[in-house]
Design a protein around this motif. Sequence first.
Motif, mmCIF file in Angstrom:
data_model
loop_
_atom_site.group_PDB
_atom_site.id
_atom_site.type_symbol
_atom_site.label_atom_id
_atom_site.label_comp_id
_atom_site.label_asym_id
_atom_site.label_seq_id
_atom_site.Cartn_x
_atom_site.Cartn_y
_atom_site.Cartn_z
ATOM 1 N N LEU A 29 0.846 -1.190 0.000
ATOM 2 C CA LEU A 29 0.000 0.000 0.000
ATOM 3 C C LEU A 29 0.881 1.240 0.000
ATOM 4 O O LEU A 29 2.060 1.184 0.360
ATOM 5 N N SER A 30 0.296 2.369 -0.360
ATOM 6 C CA SER A 30 1.001 3.635 -0.173
ATOM 7 C C SER A 30 0.950 4.003 1.307
ATOM 8 O O SER A 30 0.066 3.554 2.050
ATOM 9 N N GLN A 31 1.905 4.819 1.738
ATOM 10 C CA GLN A 31 1.918 5.219 3.147
ATOM 11 C C GLN A 31 0.658 5.997 3.496
ATOM 12 O O GLN A 31 0.095 5.839 4.588
ATOM 13 N N SER A 32 0.196 6.826 2.573
ATOM 14 C CA SER A 32 -1.017 7.615 2.847
ATOM 15 C C SER A 32 -2.237 6.719 2.994
ATOM 16 O O SER A 32 -3.104 6.965 3.845
ATOM 17 N N ALA A 33 -2.305 5.645 2.194
ATOM 18 C CA ALA A 33 -3.445 4.723 2.307
ATOM 19 C C ALA A 33 -3.417 3.983 3.642
ATOM 20 O O ALA A 33 -4.467 3.786 4.273
ATOM 21 N N ALA A 34 -2.225 3.575 4.081
ATOM 22 C CA ALA A 34 -2.118 2.886 5.366
ATOM 23 C C ALA A 34 -2.469 3.832 6.508
ATOM 24 O O ALA A 34 -3.189 3.455 7.451
ATOM 25 N N SER A 35 -1.988 5.055 6.436
ATOM 26 C CA SER A 35 -2.296 6.047 7.481
ATOM 27 C C SER A 35 -3.791 6.321 7.542
ATOM 28 O O SER A 35 -4.379 6.433 8.629
ATOM 29 N N ALA A 36 -4.416 6.421 6.365
ATOM 30 C CA ALA A 36 -5.857 6.687 6.327
ATOM 31 C C ALA A 36 -6.648 5.521 6.913
ATOM 32 O O ALA A 36 -7.622 5.729 7.656
ATOM 33 N N ALA A 37 -6.228 4.276 6.606
ATOM 34 C CA ALA A 37 -6.923 3.099 7.136
ATOM 35 C C ALA A 37 -6.838 3.066 8.651
ATOM 36 O O ALA A 37 -7.833 2.764 9.339
ATOM 37 N N LEU A 38 -5.651 3.374 9.192
ATOM 38 C CA LEU A 38 -5.512 3.388 10.650
ATOM 39 C C LEU A 38 -6.351 4.503 11.262
ATOM 40 O O LEU A 38 -7.015 4.299 12.287
ATOM 41 N N ALA A 39 -6.340 5.678 10.644
ATOM 42 C CA ALA A 39 -7.116 6.808 11.172
ATOM 43 C C ALA A 39 -8.609 6.481 11.190
ATOM 44 O O ALA A 39 -9.322 6.813 12.156
ATOM 45 N N GLU A 40 -9.089 5.821 10.141
ATOM 46 C CA GLU A 40 -10.506 5.443 10.085
ATOM 47 C C GLU A 40 -10.848 4.438 11.180
ATOM 48 O O GLU A 40 -11.908 4.523 11.817
ATOM 49 N N LEU A 41 -9.944 3.468 11.403
ATOM 50 C CA LEU A 41 -10.209 2.467 12.442
ATOM 51 C C LEU A 41 -10.198 3.114 13.822
ATOM 52 O O LEU A 41 -11.070 2.823 14.657
ATOM 53 N N GLU A 42 -9.246 3.987 14.071
ATOM 54 C CA GLU A 42 -9.166 4.647 15.385
ATOM 55 C C GLU A 42 -10.344 5.591 15.598
ATOM 56 O O GLU A 42 -10.792 5.784 16.747
ATOM 57 N N SER A 43 -10.852 6.169 14.525
ATOM 58 C CA SER A 43 -11.997 7.079 14.674
ATOM 59 C C SER A 43 -13.250 6.324 15.091
ATOM 60 O O SER A 43 -14.167 6.896 15.691
ATOM 61 N N GLN A 44 -13.304 5.015 14.752
ATOM 62 C CA GLN A 44 -14.449 4.189 15.144
ATOM 63 C C GLN A 44 -14.285 3.625 16.553
ATOM 64 O O GLN A 44 -15.213 3.044 17.106
ATOM 65 N N SER A 45 -13.086 3.792 17.121
ATOM 66 C CA SER A 45 -12.803 3.259 18.447
ATOM 67 C C SER A 45 -12.979 4.360 19.477
ATOM 68 O O SER A 45 -12.779 5.544 19.203
ATOM 69 N N ALA A 46 -13.335 3.962 20.664
ATOM 70 C CA ALA A 46 -13.509 4.958 21.724
ATOM 71 C C ALA A 46 -12.181 5.550 22.175
ATOM 72 O O ALA A 46 -12.146 6.637 22.748
ATOM 73 N N LEU A 47 -11.077 4.822 21.898
ATOM 74 C CA LEU A 47 -9.756 5.248 22.348
ATOM 75 C C LEU A 47 -8.748 5.005 21.240
ATOM 76 O O LEU A 47 -8.954 4.161 20.371
ATOM 77 N N PRO A 48 -7.615 5.730 21.247
ATOM 78 C CA PRO A 48 -6.556 5.426 20.270
ATOM 79 C C PRO A 48 -5.976 4.045 20.535
ATOM 80 O O PRO A 48 -6.057 3.509 21.646
ATOM 81 N N LEU A 49 -5.373 3.478 19.492
ATOM 82 C CA LEU A 49 -4.846 2.118 19.590
ATOM 83 C C LEU A 49 -3.343 2.080 19.798
ATOM 84 O O LEU A 49 -2.805 1.049 20.192
#
Length: 312
Positions: A29-49
């Motif tokens: 993946l591109s770094q931006s795509a990986a960063s975006a995927a993590l940001a989306e997952l953390e936004s759905q979580s009550a806390l950072p991972l």
Amino acid sequence: MRFTLRQLQVFVAIARSENVSRAAEALALSQSAASAALAELESQSALPLFDRHGKRLRLNDHGSVLLPHAVELLDRATELEGLLRGEHGLGRLRVGATLTIGNYLLPLIVSNFLQTHPEARVALQVRNTATIAELLRHHEIDLGLVEGQVVDAELEVEPWVEDELVVFCAPGHPLAARGRSGPGVELGEIARQPWILRERGSGTRETFDRALRHWSGGIVPRLELEHTEAVKRAVESGLGLGCLSRLALRDAFRRGSLVAVEVAELDLRRRFSFVWHRGKYHGAAMRRFLEDCRAFTSGARRSDEIPLPPVA
């Protein structure tokens, strides 16, 4: 469900590498795509991972709880994907083994496994016990086969087969004649000898040190080596005494290139074990491989009694 399998893949890859760039590279993946995927997952979580330390991301408590569940879900998804494609093979298995097991048992077990299941793929790493446990904690391998003790709340240990270490020397060593036919030697005699030992962190060294824990004089090794064969060669050359599994020394004793030195005061018994992460999903490949390992050693009271082809 708002999360995606891709988001979980990125999360697991970052947890293993502690770096977004390396995780993106591993997943193509591109770094931006990986960063975006993590940001989306953390936004759905009550806390950072993760806790951020510059470019390094370390799992926090919330992420550590999530990781084994994410790995299990991805393992199940991979198996499901194969079924949807009409595949009925066992797939890929990542195995870590300590040196005695990896050098003397695993090549035969893996060979039989792949001949029976030609569609399967096995990635084998041979490391010491401490490293195998670390790889399991980070979900970098599926299964560990170890010689040393593993005490970790995250890992599950299942006994496999008994093993025993033995002190040994070169045929020309002063203790060799007593090792061949005598009643054995006393601990005080061998303690004064120079020693060639495995490195700290190995199961072999752990068993040796535990057996000598009541010896007040202590033993300072002359040489520490990371490989079983290197220890055997150094002892054969006359540098000192060694201590390894009887399994690793069986052919050398048969040839007479090395001689056992029996020491009644030393309890050098131990056990080979299977180890996996408590959250690990046992897919078809892992279940079948464990069955093959148990069948391979069935009927043997101790590892050196397992029927193996002799080494010339």
